[in-house]
Design a protein around this motif. Structure first.
Motif, PDB file in Angstrom:
ATOM      1  N   LEU A 187       0.813  -1.220   0.000  1.00  0.00           N
ATOM      2  CA  LEU A 187       0.000   0.000   0.000  1.00  0.00           C
ATOM      3  C   LEU A 187       0.848   1.272   0.000  1.00  0.00           C
ATOM      4  CD1 LEU A 187      -2.714  -1.063   2.612  1.00  0.00           C
ATOM      5  CD2 LEU A 187      -3.038  -0.777   0.162  1.00  0.00           C
ATOM      6  N   LEU A 188       2.186   1.137  -0.214  1.00  0.00           N
ATOM      7  CA  LEU A 188       3.036   2.324  -0.205  1.00  0.00           C
ATOM      8  C   LEU A 188       3.470   2.664  -1.620  1.00  0.00           C
ATOM      9  CD1 LEU A 188       5.333   1.833   2.924  1.00  0.00           C
ATOM     10  CD2 LEU A 188       3.075   2.891   2.752  1.00  0.00           C
ATOM     11  N   ASP A 189       3.662   3.958  -1.857  1.00  0.00           N
ATOM     12  CA  ASP A 189       4.168   4.367  -3.171  1.00  0.00           C
ATOM     13  C   ASP A 189       5.699   4.390  -3.147  1.00  0.00           C
ATOM     14  OD1 ASP A 189       4.973   6.608  -1.822  1.00  0.00           O
ATOM     15  OD2 ASP A 189       3.492   7.956  -2.703  1.00  0.00           O
ATOM     16  N   GLY A 190       6.305   4.917  -4.249  1.00  0.00           N
ATOM     17  CA  GLY A 190       7.759   4.892  -4.377  1.00  0.00           C
ATOM     18  C   GLY A 190       8.478   5.618  -3.255  1.00  0.00           C
ATOM     19  N   GLN A 191       7.812   6.669  -2.682  1.00  0.00           N
ATOM     20  CA  GLN A 191       8.462   7.437  -1.616  1.00  0.00           C
ATOM     21  C   GLN A 191       8.157   6.902  -0.229  1.00  0.00           C
ATOM     22  OE1 GLN A 191       6.543  10.874  -2.940  1.00  0.00           O
ATOM     23  NE2 GLN A 191       8.175  11.506  -4.337  1.00  0.00           N
ATOM     24  N   GLY A 192       7.549   5.761  -0.185  1.00  0.00           N
ATOM     25  CA  GLY A 192       7.241   5.184   1.121  1.00  0.00           C
ATOM     26  C   GLY A 192       6.031   5.816   1.786  1.00  0.00           C
ATOM     27  N   ARG A 193       5.175   6.479   0.983  1.00  0.00           N
ATOM     28  CA  ARG A 193       3.956   7.063   1.556  1.00  0.00           C
ATOM     29  C   ARG A 193       2.739   6.253   1.146  1.00  0.00           C
ATOM     30  NH1 ARG A 193       4.705  13.644   1.207  1.00  0.00           N
ATOM     31  NH2 ARG A 193       6.334  13.750   2.782  1.00  0.00           N
ATOM     32  N   LEU A 194       1.703   6.391   1.949  1.00  0.00           N
ATOM     33  CA  LEU A 194       0.481   5.631   1.682  1.00  0.00           C
ATOM     34  C   LEU A 194      -0.099   6.042   0.332  1.00  0.00           C
ATOM     35  CD1 LEU A 194      -1.565   3.660   3.099  1.00  0.00           C
ATOM     36  CD2 LEU A 194      -2.839   5.695   3.775  1.00  0.00           C
ATOM     37  N   VAL A 195      -0.478   5.048  -0.492  1.00  0.00           N
ATOM     38  CA  VAL A 195      -1.107   5.372  -1.773  1.00  0.00           C
ATOM     39  C   VAL A 195      -2.483   5.969  -1.510  1.00  0.00           C
ATOM     40  CG1 VAL A 195       0.083   3.576  -3.065  1.00  0.00           C
ATOM     41  CG2 VAL A 195      -2.107   3.062  -1.965  1.00  0.00           C
ATOM     42  N   GLU A 196      -3.022   6.677  -2.491  1.00  0.00           N
ATOM     43  CA  GLU A 196      -4.355   7.261  -2.286  1.00  0.00           C
ATOM     44  C   GLU A 196      -5.394   6.161  -2.247  1.00  0.00           C
ATOM     45  OE1 GLU A 196      -5.798  10.553  -4.410  1.00  0.00           O
ATOM     46  OE2 GLU A 196      -3.918  11.674  -4.230  1.00  0.00           O
ATOM     47  N   LEU A 197      -6.205   6.173  -1.218  1.00  0.00           N
ATOM     48  CA  LEU A 197      -7.268   5.173  -1.097  1.00  0.00           C
ATOM     49  C   LEU A 197      -8.577   5.905  -1.373  1.00  0.00           C
ATOM     50  CD1 LEU A 197      -6.032   3.592   2.244  1.00  0.00           C
ATOM     51  CD2 LEU A 197      -5.710   2.667  -0.041  1.00  0.00           C
ATOM     52  N   THR A 198      -9.046   5.811  -2.613  1.00  0.00           N
ATOM     53  CA  THR A 198     -10.231   6.582  -2.994  1.00  0.00           C
ATOM     54  C   THR A 198     -11.450   5.668  -3.046  1.00  0.00           C
ATOM     55  OG1 THR A 198      -8.739   7.889  -4.356  1.00  0.00           O
ATOM     56  CG2 THR A 198     -11.089   8.251  -4.660  1.00  0.00           C
ATOM     57  N   GLY A 199     -12.490   6.060  -2.374  1.00  0.00           N
ATOM     58  CA  GLY A 199     -13.726   5.285  -2.387  1.00  0.00           C
ATOM     59  C   GLY A 199     -13.765   4.270  -1.248  1.00  0.00           C
ATOM     60  N   VAL A 200     -14.999   3.970  -0.808  1.00  0.00           N
ATOM     61  CA  VAL A 200     -15.190   3.074   0.331  1.00  0.00           C
ATOM     62  C   VAL A 200     -14.609   1.692   0.068  1.00  0.00           C
ATOM     63  CG1 VAL A 200     -16.932   1.903   1.716  1.00  0.00           C
ATOM     64  CG2 VAL A 200     -17.221   4.317   1.155  1.00  0.00           C
ATOM     65  N   ASP A 201     -14.835   1.156  -1.140  1.00  0.00           N
ATOM     66  CA  ASP A 201     -14.401  -0.217  -1.413  1.00  0.00           C
ATOM     67  C   ASP A 201     -12.884  -0.351  -1.361  1.00  0.00           C
ATOM     68  OD1 ASP A 201     -17.014  -0.889  -1.689  1.00  0.00           O
ATOM     69  OD2 ASP A 201     -17.051  -0.629  -3.876  1.00  0.00           O
ATOM     70  N   THR A 202     -12.186   0.640  -1.972  1.00  0.00           N
ATOM     71  CA  THR A 202     -10.720   0.613  -1.934  1.00  0.00           C
ATOM     72  C   THR A 202     -10.225   0.661  -0.494  1.00  0.00           C
ATOM     73  OG1 THR A 202     -10.960   2.062  -3.840  1.00  0.00           O
ATOM     74  CG2 THR A 202      -8.719   1.640  -3.059  1.00  0.00           C
ATOM     75  N   PHE A 203     -10.864   1.535   0.291  1.00  0.00           N
ATOM     76  CA  PHE A 203     -10.438   1.700   1.675  1.00  0.00           C
ATOM     77  C   PHE A 203     -10.622   0.399   2.458  1.00  0.00           C
ATOM     78  CE2 PHE A 203     -11.576   3.302   6.057  1.00  0.00           C
ATOM     79  CZ  PHE A 203     -10.278   3.653   6.411  1.00  0.00           C
ATOM     80  N   LEU A 204     -11.799  -0.213   2.330  1.00  0.00           N
ATOM     81  CA  LEU A 204     -12.062  -1.456   3.074  1.00  0.00           C
ATOM     82  C   LEU A 204     -11.146  -2.581   2.591  1.00  0.00           C
ATOM     83  CD1 LEU A 204     -15.954  -1.418   3.483  1.00  0.00           C
ATOM     84  CD2 LEU A 204     -14.189  -0.666   5.081  1.00  0.00           C
ATOM     85  N   ALA A 205     -10.873  -2.587   1.272  1.00  0.00           N
ATOM     86  CA  ALA A 205      -9.974  -3.625   0.746  1.00  0.00           C
ATOM     87  C   ALA A 205      -8.580  -3.460   1.354  1.00  0.00           C
ATOM     88  CB  ALA A 205      -9.908  -3.528  -0.778  1.00  0.00           C
ATOM     89  N   ALA A 206      -8.129  -2.185   1.472  1.00  0.00           N
ATOM     90  CA  ALA A 206      -6.821  -1.937   2.080  1.00  0.00           C
ATOM     91  C   ALA A 206      -6.813  -2.400   3.531  1.00  0.00           C
ATOM     92  CB  ALA A 206      -6.482  -0.453   1.983  1.00  0.00           C
ATOM     93  N   LEU A 207      -7.915  -2.133   4.248  1.00  0.00           N
ATOM     94  CA  LEU A 207      -8.000  -2.574   5.642  1.00  0.00           C
ATOM     95  C   LEU A 207      -7.910  -4.098   5.723  1.00  0.00           C
ATOM     96  CD1 LEU A 207     -10.808  -0.303   7.214  1.00  0.00           C
ATOM     97  CD2 LEU A 207      -8.333  -0.056   7.392  1.00  0.00           C
ATOM     98  N   ASP A 208      -8.591  -4.773   4.784  1.00  0.00           N
ATOM     99  CA  ASP A 208      -8.549  -6.240   4.795  1.00  0.00           C
ATOM    100  C   ASP A 208      -7.126  -6.750   4.569  1.00  0.00           C
ATOM    101  OD1 ASP A 208     -11.197  -6.930   5.380  1.00  0.00           O
ATOM    102  OD2 ASP A 208     -11.831  -6.456   3.327  1.00  0.00           O
ATOM    103  N   GLU A 209      -6.428  -6.104   3.598  1.00  0.00           N
ATOM    104  CA  GLU A 209      -5.042  -6.486   3.346  1.00  0.00           C
ATOM    105  C   GLU A 209      -4.209  -6.377   4.617  1.00  0.00           C
ATOM    106  OE1 GLU A 209      -3.332  -7.397   0.639  1.00  0.00           O
ATOM    107  OE2 GLU A 209      -5.047  -7.431  -0.753  1.00  0.00           O
ATOM    108  N   VAL A 210      -4.342  -5.227   5.285  1.00  0.00           N
ATOM    109  CA  VAL A 210      -3.521  -4.992   6.466  1.00  0.00           C
ATOM    110  C   VAL A 210      -3.919  -5.960   7.590  1.00  0.00           C
ATOM    111  CG1 VAL A 210      -3.030  -3.303   8.287  1.00  0.00           C
ATOM    112  CG2 VAL A 210      -2.960  -2.620   5.900  1.00  0.00           C
ATOM    113  N   ARG A 211      -5.209  -6.274   7.680  1.00  0.00           N
ATOM    114  CA  ARG A 211      -5.647  -7.252   8.686  1.00  0.00           C
ATOM    115  C   ARG A 211      -4.893  -8.566   8.492  1.00  0.00           C
ATOM    116  NH1 ARG A 211     -11.151  -7.775  11.002  1.00  0.00           N
ATOM    117  NH2 ARG A 211     -12.069  -6.855   9.150  1.00  0.00           N
ATOM    118  N   GLY A 212      -4.743  -8.940   7.198  1.00  0.00           N
ATOM    119  CA  GLY A 212      -4.019 -10.166   6.901  1.00  0.00           C
ATOM    120  C   GLY A 212      -2.561 -10.091   7.352  1.00  0.00           C
TER     121      GLY A 212
END
Lengths: 445, 315
Positions: A178-203
């Motif tokens: 979920l990080l970009d080239g500079q080590g920052r969080l990528v843009e999480l746009t929209g509810v589905d993207t956000f929840l998907a990112a949360l699921d990834e991190v949960r894993g």
């Protein structure tokens, strides 16, 4: 004793001393006499009394800044008093202003300015004196400056913006891609993207991925305010007398908040610092946690809220410097007060170390500021700030936040449905609008 | 909760020395008063007037006005605040929470304190340790208690849920949250009543038990027919003190949970503070204070009446 909640008895020191008979009584009442005596008569010309509420990690920065001011202006005396945050501060400031015996300078949350009877409890700031100190309107985000204007007068000089942020655990996000080239969080746009990112991190981390305390009505208020503004909705009309809440959009936001709890993305009641320091994934909270996380040596970053509902927005408040009402304000003490507030704003790069976003735009371009991590990462919070609605009952730690927040929290916890939550919000707003502003005239709302 | 110190003082009896003449002007009468200890009482009277009588009177006056914290724009509205309070659903909810808390904690305290006192009284070894252990929590300030129990109730890594290996919603659901408040308060304040019971147990003369034992009464019978009746006065006292203290509950609930979730544990005192200090409406807050005050007065009077009745029965 229940009846002790009324204001303290109005009894002058002299009568008190007349009444005191024995030495024992004098000893008991000594401290009380000191209380009843005027806290302040008009100060000496070079004396600036400064009340603030920076009892957290930012208090040390403020004291360091004041020390620098003292060494630059040895002819001026700054007496700073840090009072407990929240109601306890505001009750004292209001009473001091009502009596016209307030300190020369105070701090106020911008959201509370409307309810603080500008013109009665607050004195206007003199733009000429400010300009003499090199501070002008153009140096500020116009939204901040204009919000501090009432009836054509400036009542607060914005010092900072402090915002709700999305803190992220850098190693966990890296492992989840979920990080970009500079080590920052990528843009999480929209509810589905956000929840998907949360699921990834949960894993990755093997526990609930989000620190967000739905049990606290204040925290629900911040989250709701930011996300609801992302939908483009407003809550109150500009004059603060009509409800403009869009029920469908509000319900959509509440449904997401309830889902965060129901699907165990976030566990209510959790201690957020404890959670994040022990390997948590994300935390939604105000920027001042930077101080705690830095102290704990966590590897993390922080961005404004991800844009889940269309328009970028994140809840924010602003500390502004004010001149509490003094009978016969003016003269050297008043000039010194203007010098202090202008100096604090111009030198707010030190203030930024305490995690706040400086309101003075030139500081935002300062290389020293841009080198600060993660402070520089969320400087855009300034441009997407969602402030409390413009009414006397809103602002930090206000009645409005309490009474609306309770319904938001109930919906988030699942005790009521999102639709019922929205109805609750409506009825709370209705009740607040129908309550007379306690400080009455002098406030625009 | 504040330690229960609201014990109703017995009504002062008017006693006059026989033969003391009623004559003389007011000055002379005043002189006699001061001759007889008036000066010793004066400091107390002064403090009493300043911190009890004056706030009582000024609070009543505030409650009849739309008074705000800053004291500007005050307007006399008669009983308007009281009318508003009686129609205010949130006030009733908060009062209901306070009463619910009182109804839950009072019997629990009485039973637990009595049980602990029996244990500490009858135990043979390490008596001092048990007394200390049961009483010690009472010495904690409310802020410490709140911090302690907040961590115990922590949903994920709190001691309780970790030990139970189950996520009990201690503070997350209304009924659970109220129970959790009662539990924390019980642990905190039971020591005071425990001490009262312990003293009462120690003052029961031993020969009563010996006589009963000779007559063949077993331990249960002895407890039921001797111990319980002998501590009845103390039980009454504890009941009243506990009710009075619980009606004023605030600190621990506010500090642990801010009256949440959904205001389901918010006591009426917190509502008063929110109205008066967050909302700046001192007048309205005073009116609600007076309603609660009335409730407390009723309880106090009921106790006085009960005690007097009992005394007359004994006579």
């Amino acid at each position: 004793m229940v009846h002790d909640f009324s204001a303290p008895p109005r009894l002058g020191r002299r009568r008190l001393l007349q009444g005191a008979t024995g030495l024992g009584a004098l000893a008991t009442l000594g401290p009380l006499g000191a209380c009843a005596a005027p806290a302040s008569l008009a100060g000496g010309d070079g004396r600036i009394r400064f009340w603030n509420l920076f009892s957290g990690g930012d208090g040390a920065n403020m004291r360091a800044m004041l020390d620098r001011f003292r060494s630059e202006y040895p002819e001026l005396t700054v007496e700073d008093t840090t009072l407990a945050w929240g109601d306890r501060y505001y009750t004292k400031l209001a009473m001091a202003g009502a009596g016209g015996r307030a300190p020369e300078v105070g701090v106020l949350h911008l959201g509370r300015l409307a309810g603080f009877a500008p013109g009665r409890l607050l004195d206007p700031i003199d733009p000429v004196l400010l300009a003499a100190e090199g501070v002008h309107r153009e140096d500020f985000n116009p939204r901040l400056w204009d919000r501090a204007m009432v009836d054509g007068e400036l009542y607060g000089l914005p010092l900072d913006v402090h915002a709700s942020l999305c803190f992220y655990n850098r190693p966990a996000c890296a492992a989840a891609g979920l990080l970009d080239g500079q080590g920052r969080l990528v843009e999480l746009t929209g509810v589905d993207t956000f929840l998907a990112a949360l699921d990834e991190v949960r894993g990755v981390i093997g526990q609930s991925p989000l620190g967000w305390n739905a049990l606290m009505s204040g925290e629900c208020w911040w989250t709701f305010l930011g996300l609801y503004q992302q939908t483009g909705g407003t809550m109150l009309s500009e004059d603060g007398t009509g409800i403009t809440l869009d029920d469908d959009r509000a319900e959509e936001v509440l449904a997401l908040m309830a889902r965060l709890v129901a699907d165990e993305y976030a566990i209510p009641g959790q201690d957020l610092v404890g959670y994040f320091v022990n390997g948590g994934g994300f935390v939604l909270f105000g920027n001042w946690l930077v101080v705690d996380f830095d102290n704990a040596g966590v590897d993390y970053g922080a961005t404004p809220y991800p844009t889940l509902f269309g328009t970028p927005a994140t809840q924010a408040e602003s500390h502004c410097l004010v001149l509490p009402h003094q009978r016969g304000r003016g003269g050297g003490a008043n000039e010194a007060a203007h010098r202090l507030i202008a100096w604090l704003v111009r030198n707010s790069v030190s203030w930024a170390e305490a995690s706040h976003v400086p309101a003075y735009l030139p500081v935002l371009e300062d290389p020293e500021y841009l080198a600060m991590e993660p402070q520089a990462e969320y400087r855009s919070a300034m441009d997407m700030a969602a402030f409390d609605p413009p009414a006397w009952f809103f602002g930090t730690s206000s009645r409005g936040q309490n009474e609306v927040g309770v319904h938001l929290s109930a919906a988030a916890l699942g005790s009521v449905s999102p639709a019922e939550g929205v109805r609750g919000v409506r009825s709370a707003l209705r009740k607040l609008i129908n309550t007379r502003n306690p400080f009455g005239e002098g406030s625009p709302a | 909760m504040t330690p229960p110190v609201t014990a109703a003082a017995p009504a002062p009896t008017r006693s006059r020395r026989p033969g003391a003449a009623d004559g003389g002007g007011p000055r002379a009468r005043l002189g006699r008063v001061f001759q007889h200890g008036g000066w010793f009482v004066a400091p107390f009277l002064l403090v009493y007037a300043l911190f009890l009588v004056w706030p009582l009177v000024s609070g009543l006056w505030y409650s009849l006005n739309e008074t705000n914290l800053a004291g500007i724009n005050t307007e006399f509205i008669g009983l308007g605040n009281y009318r508003e309070a009686f129609g205010d659903g949130e006030m009733w909810d908060a009062l209901g929470n306070t009463l619910r808390f009182t109804a839950m904690i009072t019997p629990l305290i009485v039973v637990t304190a009595f049980g602990l006192a029996l244990l500490a009284h009858n135990i043979k070894r390490g008596k001092w340790f048990w007394r200390l252990a049961f009483f010690a929590p009472f010495l904690l300030p409310s802020a410490v208690l709140a911090e302690l129990w907040r961590w115990l109730y922590e949903p994920d890594f709190g001691l309780l849920n970790n030990t139970l290996n189950h996520r009990v919603p201690w503070l997350l659901e209304g009924d659970w949250a109220m129970f959790s408040m009662v539990l924390a308060t019980l642990w905190w304040t039971v020591g005071f009543s425990f001490l009262l019971y312990l003293a009462a147990l120690q003052s029961i003369p031993n020969h009563l038990y010996e006589a009963a034992a000779l007559d063949g009464a077993g331990p249960l019978k002895r407890m039921w027919h001797i111990t319980v009746p002998m501590v009845r006065t103390i039980t009454g006292l504890i009941l009243v003190l506990q009710i009075l203290a619980s009606l004023q509950v605030f600190d621990q609930i506010f500090l642990i949970n801010e009256g949440g979730p959904n205001n389901e544990t918010r006591p009426v005192v917190q509502y008063i503070i929110q109205q008066g200090f967050t909302g700046y409406r001192i007048g309205y807050a005073s009116a609600i204070s007076y309603i609660v005050f009335l409730l407390i007065v009723v309880v106090t009077l009921a106790r006085l009446w009960l005690v007097r009745n009992r005394e007359e029965n004994i006579r």
